[in-house]
Design an enzyme around this catalytic site. Sequence first.
Site, PDB file in Angstrom:
ATOM      1  N   LYS A 293       5.135  -5.556  -7.285  1.00  0.00           N
ATOM      2  CA  LYS A 293       4.659  -4.280  -7.817  1.00  0.00           C
ATOM      3  C   LYS A 293       5.626  -3.147  -7.463  1.00  0.00           C
ATOM      4  O   LYS A 293       5.966  -2.323  -8.322  1.00  0.00           O
ATOM      5  CB  LYS A 293       3.254  -3.997  -7.270  1.00  0.00           C
ATOM      6  CG  LYS A 293       2.617  -2.728  -7.805  1.00  0.00           C
ATOM      7  CD  LYS A 293       1.109  -2.835  -7.839  1.00  0.00           C
ATOM      8  CE  LYS A 293       0.461  -2.784  -6.479  1.00  0.00           C
ATOM      9  NZ  LYS A 293       0.513  -1.457  -5.835  1.00  0.00           N
TER      10      LYS A 293
ATOM     11  N   ARG B  26       9.820   0.657  -9.607  1.00  0.00           N
ATOM     12  CA  ARG B  26      11.163   1.233  -9.413  1.00  0.00           C
ATOM     13  C   ARG B  26      12.117   0.818 -10.533  1.00  0.00           C
ATOM     14  O   ARG B  26      13.023   1.570 -10.895  1.00  0.00           O
ATOM     15  CB  ARG B  26      11.702   0.826  -8.041  1.00  0.00           C
ATOM     16  CG  ARG B  26      10.987   1.564  -6.886  1.00  0.00           C
ATOM     17  CD  ARG B  26      11.152   0.833  -5.578  1.00  0.00           C
ATOM     18  NE  ARG B  26      10.652   1.558  -4.412  1.00  0.00           N
ATOM     19  CZ  ARG B  26       9.375   1.614  -4.031  1.00  0.00           C
ATOM     20  NH1 ARG B  26       8.443   1.011  -4.743  1.00  0.00           N
ATOM     21  NH2 ARG B  26       9.007   2.276  -2.942  1.00  0.00           N
TER      22      ARG B  26
ATOM     23  N   GLY C  37      -0.926   5.014  -6.443  1.00  0.00           N
ATOM     24  CA  GLY C  37      -0.281   5.968  -5.540  1.00  0.00           C
ATOM     25  C   GLY C  37       1.231   5.881  -5.642  1.00  0.00           C
ATOM     26  O   GLY C  37       1.927   6.900  -5.636  1.00  0.00           O
TER      27      GLY C  37
ATOM     28  N   SER D  97       5.914   6.037   5.439  1.00  0.00           N
ATOM     29  CA  SER D  97       5.535   5.847   4.036  1.00  0.00           C
ATOM     30  C   SER D  97       6.757   5.683   3.148  1.00  0.00           C
ATOM     31  O   SER D  97       7.583   6.599   3.027  1.00  0.00           O
ATOM     32  CB  SER D  97       4.711   7.045   3.554  1.00  0.00           C
ATOM     33  OG  SER D  97       4.622   7.014   2.141  1.00  0.00           O
TER      34      SER D  97
ATOM     35  N   ASP E  30      -0.093  -3.515   3.377  1.00  0.00           N
ATOM     36  CA  ASP E  30      -1.056  -3.871   2.327  1.00  0.00           C
ATOM     37  C   ASP E  30      -1.787  -5.178   2.623  1.00  0.00           C
ATOM     38  O   ASP E  30      -2.696  -5.555   1.878  1.00  0.00           O
ATOM     39  CB  ASP E  30      -0.333  -3.991   0.977  1.00  0.00           C
ATOM     40  CG  ASP E  30       0.133  -2.637   0.470  1.00  0.00           C
ATOM     41  OD1 ASP E  30      -0.460  -1.613   0.873  1.00  0.00           O
ATOM     42  OD2 ASP E  30       1.085  -2.591  -0.323  1.00  0.00           O
TER      43      ASP E  30
END
Length: 449
Positions: A28, A33, A101, A174, A327
């Site tokens: 993902k 990207r 997000g 992040s 995740d």
Amino acid sequence: MSGHGTPIPMISRKCGPLNGVANVPGDKSISHRSLILGALSVGKTEITGLLLGEDVLDTAKAMRAFGATVVDHGEGNWSVEGVGVGGFKEPENVIDCGNSGTGVRLIMGCMATSPITATFTGDASLNSRPMGRVTDPLMLFGAKSYGRQGGRLPLTIVGAENPVPVTYKTPVPSAQVKSAVLLAGLNAPGKTVVIEQEATRDHTERMLQGFGAELTVEETDEGRVITLTGQPELKAQTIIVPRDPSSAAFPVCAAIITEGSDVLVPNIGLNDTRAGLFTTLREMGADLEYENLREEGGEPVADLRAKYSPNLKGIEVPPARAASMIDEYPVLSVVAAFAAGDTVMKGVKELRVKESDRIDAMAKGLRAAGVTVDEGDDWWIVKGQGFGNVKGGATVESRLDHRIAMSFMVMGMATNEPMRVDDGSPIATSFPIFEPLMAELGAAITREA
Ligand code: S3P
């Protein structure tokens, strides 16, 4: 929490051994990207193996709205004709990033240094998540941001007319924040620097280099220092998207907790910034082998073979590993329920601001299934019950969070009574073939009428 469509209640029952090959979909993070960098390049980027999840399809739509020509050639083959760095046009309508997000934060980054205005929104989950972590650094480039209280979506960004480069130390671990700043830096003159104390997934850095940007990474006492030289001409690339380790986590963990299982999950990237779950499972005593370990495109890749692992033990997961498996904590907590002893997970505050508050969502569901969970602001402990002792028999709210829904469907394969989720529809955001893939292996997951 309201979603996009009709909720899909799902049930998972104890099943026989899982066997076979699980070809999980494309990564993902790399899929988003590929579309975004393709849109910022000159020429035609060809992508194979793109994840056809809703999150990525929303990013494809957004790239079209900013002027790129994005074409679906079928079966995961896509092309993107880019507009070049600084070439985005102003979208005619609101950009809806759905549940993603990653999508919204990266796209806000790459439009914030162009003289255009865009308004972003998403579903109820995305509209409740913090955006200040991205809009704060974007304002340093000269952009303006007008959002709801707490900087939440819907939110409008007025891009900087004369952007200036920025040096920014990320206040939270992040990859989305880091990536938003780097993508904004593309259209600012001079050098944009991002310093991160803990290494987060590094796909943006690697891919920017692959598209021809001048970008260096230095490990220093302050952390990882990433320096990007602005206003490059990015050149179109051919991209083969590797399979997603975060999706691989589900068949791997399902095999580990389901008696008699032996499942092969081929072609999984073991980039250090993504593979923390597999290291953790092996430390817990899981029978998980890396077969055919090789290097592809400069990254370690292996076929994962996961077998039923009856002697799992709880461990303390090192906090320094958190970013590399952020995740995967939901599904790890499911495996932990079947281990002997406590699994301690610390330094995981970020779990509280994902698609849902993942500590709360998992703790409530695990407790309803008879498992003891202790929690604090940035830690939680799952008290393992051992195989055969996990009751199950609960209906859990998936809270518009794909990973919560899939984790409890995995859990139901080994609990004494079935597990239900109120809505499995969010699974389509990242793993649209989850149900047929699991059924093929032998799982008993069904939709309830
Ligand atoms: C992602 C980064 C992580 C991760 C998300 C994908 C990315 O989020 O949870 O699923 O592709 O950059 P944070 O950057 O908020 O940790």
